[in-house]
Structures are given as structure tokens and as C-alpha cells.
Design a protein around this motif. Structure first.
Motif, short mmCIF file in Angstrom:
data_model
loop_
_atom_site.label_atom_id
_atom_site.label_comp_id
_atom_site.label_asym_id
_atom_site.label_seq_id
_atom_site.Cartn_x
_atom_site.Cartn_y
_atom_site.Cartn_z
N ARG A 98 29.56 28.50 34.67
CA ARG A 98 28.58 27.65 33.99
C ARG A 98 29.11 26.24 33.86
O ARG A 98 30.25 26.02 33.44
N ALA A 99 28.28 25.29 34.25
CA ALA A 99 28.68 23.88 34.21
C ALA A 99 29.15 23.49 32.81
O ALA A 99 28.53 23.87 31.81
N GLY A 100 30.27 22.77 32.77
CA GLY A 100 30.81 22.31 31.49
C GLY A 100 31.91 23.19 30.94
O GLY A 100 32.72 22.75 30.13
N GLU A 101 31.94 24.47 31.36
CA GLU A 101 33.00 25.37 30.93
C GLU A 101 34.27 25.09 31.72
O GLU A 101 34.24 24.49 32.80
N ILE A 102 35.39 25.59 31.22
CA ILE A 102 36.65 25.50 31.94
C ILE A 102 36.81 26.77 32.78
O ILE A 102 36.59 27.89 32.28
N LEU A 103 37.14 26.61 34.05
CA LEU A 103 37.29 27.77 34.95
C LEU A 103 38.61 28.49 34.63
O LEU A 103 39.69 27.90 34.73
N THR A 104 38.50 29.75 34.25
CA THR A 104 39.67 30.52 33.83
C THR A 104 39.97 31.66 34.80
O THR A 104 39.16 31.99 35.68
N ASP A 105 41.14 32.28 34.64
CA ASP A 105 41.50 33.44 35.44
C ASP A 105 40.53 34.59 35.23
O ASP A 105 40.29 35.38 36.15
N GLU A 106 39.98 34.68 34.04
CA GLU A 106 39.01 35.75 33.76
C GLU A 106 37.75 35.56 34.62
O GLU A 106 37.22 36.52 35.18
N HIS A 107 37.26 34.30 34.71
CA HIS A 107 36.11 34.03 35.58
C HIS A 107 36.41 34.43 37.02
O HIS A 107 35.59 35.05 37.70
N LEU A 108 37.60 34.06 37.48
CA LEU A 108 37.97 34.32 38.87
C LEU A 108 38.11 35.82 39.13
O LEU A 108 37.72 36.31 40.20
N ALA A 109 38.67 36.55 38.16
CA ALA A 109 38.82 38.00 38.32
C ALA A 109 37.45 38.67 38.42
O ALA A 109 37.24 39.60 39.23
N GLN A 110 36.49 38.21 37.62
CA GLN A 110 35.14 38.77 37.68
C GLN A 110 34.47 38.46 39.01
O GLN A 110 33.79 39.32 39.60
N PHE A 111 34.66 37.23 39.50
CA PHE A 111 34.06 36.85 40.78
C PHE A 111 34.67 37.66 41.92
O PHE A 111 33.97 38.07 42.85
N GLU A 112 35.96 37.92 41.84
CA GLU A 112 36.62 38.73 42.88
C GLU A 112 36.00 40.12 42.94
O GLU A 112 35.75 40.66 44.02
N ARG A 113 35.72 40.69 41.77
CA ARG A 113 35.09 42.02 41.74
C ARG A 113 33.72 41.98 42.40
O ARG A 113 33.34 42.89 43.14
N ARG A 114 32.97 40.90 42.14
CA ARG A 114 31.63 40.77 42.74
C ARG A 114 31.73 40.65 44.26
O ARG A 114 30.90 41.20 44.98
N LEU A 115 32.71 39.91 44.74
CA LEU A 115 32.89 39.76 46.18
C LEU A 115 33.20 41.11 46.82
O LEU A 115 32.67 41.45 47.88
N VAL A 116 34.07 41.87 46.19
CA VAL A 116 34.43 43.20 46.70
C VAL A 116 33.18 44.09 46.74
O VAL A 116 32.97 44.85 47.69
N GLU A 117 32.33 43.97 45.74
CA GLU A 117 31.10 44.77 45.68
C GLU A 117 30.13 44.40 46.81
O GLU A 117 29.28 45.20 47.18
N SER A 118 30.24 43.19 47.35
CA SER A 118 29.39 42.80 48.48
C SER A 118 29.99 43.30 49.80
O SER A 118 29.51 42.95 50.88
N ASP A 119 31.05 44.11 49.68
CA ASP A 119 31.75 44.72 50.82
C ASP A 119 32.52 43.70 51.65
O ASP A 119 32.77 43.91 52.83
N MET A 120 32.93 42.62 51.01
CA MET A 120 33.69 41.60 51.72
C MET A 120 35.14 42.05 51.95
O MET A 120 35.87 41.45 52.73
N GLY A 121 35.53 43.11 51.27
CA GLY A 121 36.89 43.62 51.43
C GLY A 121 37.84 43.00 50.41
O GLY A 121 37.66 41.85 50.00
N VAL A 122 38.83 43.77 50.01
CA VAL A 122 39.76 43.31 48.98
C VAL A 122 40.56 42.10 49.45
O VAL A 122 40.70 41.10 48.74
N THR A 123 41.09 42.16 50.68
CA THR A 123 41.95 41.08 51.17
C THR A 123 41.20 39.76 51.27
O THR A 123 41.68 38.72 50.79
#
Length: 313
Positions: A27-52
Motif C-alpha cells: 500500500r502506497a505510503g507504507e514502509i516495505l517490510t520483510d513481512e510484506h515480502l514474505a507474504q508476496f513470496e507465498r503468493r508467487l509460489v501459489e501462482s506456480d512460479m516455483g520456490v527458486t
């Protein structure tokens, strides 16, 4: 509809999921944290992009954006550029988008032989028809060899496609040795001065040993009849199977000495990220993608356009 628009339409399920995730997480204005990134990584894996691949994309975001105020456009740009790099691979493979045949190793003299393999049900026969149509529209004379002789329906389907496209076809009775069909297809191409021979193969997995022996025999008879053939060994995968597609790729790739992939049914999946996973894990270039059910819906794979379509709003 233009090529990019068709690709974008084919990938709209996947891009919708990814865009929704980005809007939810960053969300615009927020600070990008490791928690945001960890959640996004899970979403990418769910799109079958692969863990690596997912980890590599998130690491790029971490390096460029962590601890900073969220700029959604800048985040998307980083994801887009990393996707392009992953899809091109270490070899930086990219075809000439103005030449739909640029992905293929065409023989300098005589017919080009293209062997096509894939598990039953992945869209192999339809992909062969679309490939034959692509060649025919490019002014090439095509011979199809219906080598999946263990499935009468596959032979009949290919015959119907050949009539519709207007190309030659070689068929033999059900149960005939597929290598015999391949040989006859090559023979017909030489006799008629054809430019391209596309050889269908059995889609059963039965045992790897039997499949290996059968395909080795097909390779031998082709190279005996047309030196240098097959010039391409293409593996067809069903994009809707997601990670199972990678298992299929691993099983078949070594057996047929695959030179490239055709990804079918890309329009019916929210798991379009599997293309990234397959490209990275297998190291085999994706050459064509099927983005619809029509005969013209086989598109040359362009990493840049694919990455743009994957993250398009």
C-alpha cells in the motif's frame, strides 16, 4: 486482436491474481517490510512460479525497495524486469518477434524434421496442427506423420486437421510401428519436395525404458533418411497442470533430447507462473505458447511480452 492482446487475454487469470496480491500487500505510503515480502513470496509460489524463482524475485525487491516507502509502480517494474531475465535464462534466449519461425533450427538444405512428444491429454495433436498451420501460412510445404498409432483417435484428429490446413499427411494402420510412420513421413517429404516434416509420437508413459527405445528407434530412422534430423524435438506441456508440468518435462526431456517446449492451454489457467518455473528448472527454452482454442492461437514465445502480460492490469 493483436498478438500481445491475445497473450494478455490468455494470462488474465494469472495477472489478476498477481495484481490483486500486490494491491493487497503493498500500500502506497507504507514502509516495505520483510513481512510484506514474505507474504508476496507465498503468493508467487501459489501462482506456480516455483520456490527458486519466487525467492529470486523477492530478493530483488528486498535489495531495491525494503525499508523504503512503497511505490507500487516501482515494485511492479522490478518484478517485470526480473521476470524477463528469468524467462530468457542464462543464455539470454529471445526470438525475433517479427519472424514466427525464428525459434526453430531449420535445415539449410532439404526438409526440416520436427519430432513432437508429450503425455496424452496435454494438447499435443492440436499443437501439432497449430504448428503446421503456422508453417503453411509462412509459405512452407508441410508433411504430417501420424506416429501416435496406438491411439486411433489421434490419427483421425490429425487427418482432419491436415485437410483443414491443406497439408499432406502420412498415416498407417493402428498399431503400426511408429518408427515406420516416421520413416514414411520423411520419404514423402523427400519425394514431394516438402520443407517441413512434423512427426507425432505416442503419448503414453507406460515405462520409460519402452518409450526410450521407441524414440531412439524413431531418431535412428529419421537420421538415416534425412541426415541431421530430427532438427527439433519439441515437448508439449499442459500449462493448466502447474507443477505437474515440470514432472512431465523432466520425464520426457532427456528421453527425446528436447530442444524446446510448447506450452498449451495457457488461456485456461491461473497458474501461468509455471512457465517461469519450467524455464528455470529445465534450462530448455519455451518456443511457443497456445493462448486459445483456435488454429491461429499458437504464438511465438517472447519473454518480454510474456512478462508484460503476466503483470498487466
Amino acid at each position: 486482436m493483436g498478438l500481445f492482446d491475445r497473450l494478455k487475454k490468455g494470462l488474465q487469470k494469472t495477472s489478476k491474481v498477481l495484481n490483486t496480491d500486490v494491491r493487497d500487500l503493498f500500500r502506497a505510503g507504507e514502509i516495505l517490510t520483510d513481512e510484506h515480502l514474505a507474504q508476496f513470496e507465498r503468493r508467487l509460489v501459489e501462482s506456480d512460479m516455483g520456490v527458486t524463482a519466487s525467492m529470486e524475485i523477492v530478493e530483488e525487491l528486498r535489495k531495491k525497495h525494503r525499508g523504503r516507502t512503497v511505490d507500487v509502480d516501482a515494485i511492479w517494474e522490478t518484478v517485470r524486469e526480473k521476470l524477463k531475465a528469468l524467462l530468457k535464462g542464462e543464455e539470454d534466449v529471445q526470438w525475433d518477434v517479427n519472424d514466427p519461425l525464428s525459434a526453430l533450427n531449420l535445415a539449410e538444405e532439404g526438409p526440416t524434421v520436427i519430432l513432437v512428444a508429450g503425455v496424452n491429454g496435454v494438447g499435443k495433436t492440436t499443437s501439432i496442427a497449430k504448428l503446421a498451420n503456422l508453417f503453411t501460412k509462412s509459405g512452407k510445404k508441410v508433411v504430417l506423420a501420424a506416429g501416435d498409432t496406438f491411439r486411433a483417435a489421434a490419427v483421425e484428429q490429425l487427418r482432419m486437421w491436415s485437410e483443414r490446413i491443406g497439408c499432406d499427411i502420412v498415416t498407417k494402420p493402428s498399431g503400426t510401428d511408429p518408427a515406420s510412420v516416421a520413416y514414411s513421413g520423411c520419404e514423402r517429404a523427400l519425394e514431394t519436395g516438402a520443407d517441413i516434416v512434423i512427426i507425432d509420437t505416442a503419448g503414453r508413459l507406460q515405462t520409460q525404458k519402452n518409450l526410450m527405445l521407441e524414440l531412439e528407434k524413431i531418431h535412428r530412422v529419421i537420421s538415416k533418411k534425412i541426415p541431421g534430423g530430427p532438427h527439433e524435438s519439441l515437448l508439449v506441456l499442459d500449462a493448466t497442470t502447474g507443477q505437474n508440468g515440470i514432472v512431465q518435462a523432466e520425464q520426457f526431456s532427456g528421453i527425446i533430447n528436447s530442444t524446446g517446449l510448447i506450452l498449451a492451454k495457457l488461456d485456461g489457467t491461473a497458474k501461468g507462473g509455471v512457465v517461469v518455473a519450467i524455464r528455470q528448472k529445465m534450462g530448455i527454452p519455451v518456443k511457443y505458447v497456445g493462448v486459445g482454442e483456435q488454429i491461429d492461437d499458437l504464438q511465438l514465445f517472447d519473454p518480454d511480452s510474456f512478462a508484460e502480460a503476466l503483470v498487466a492490469e
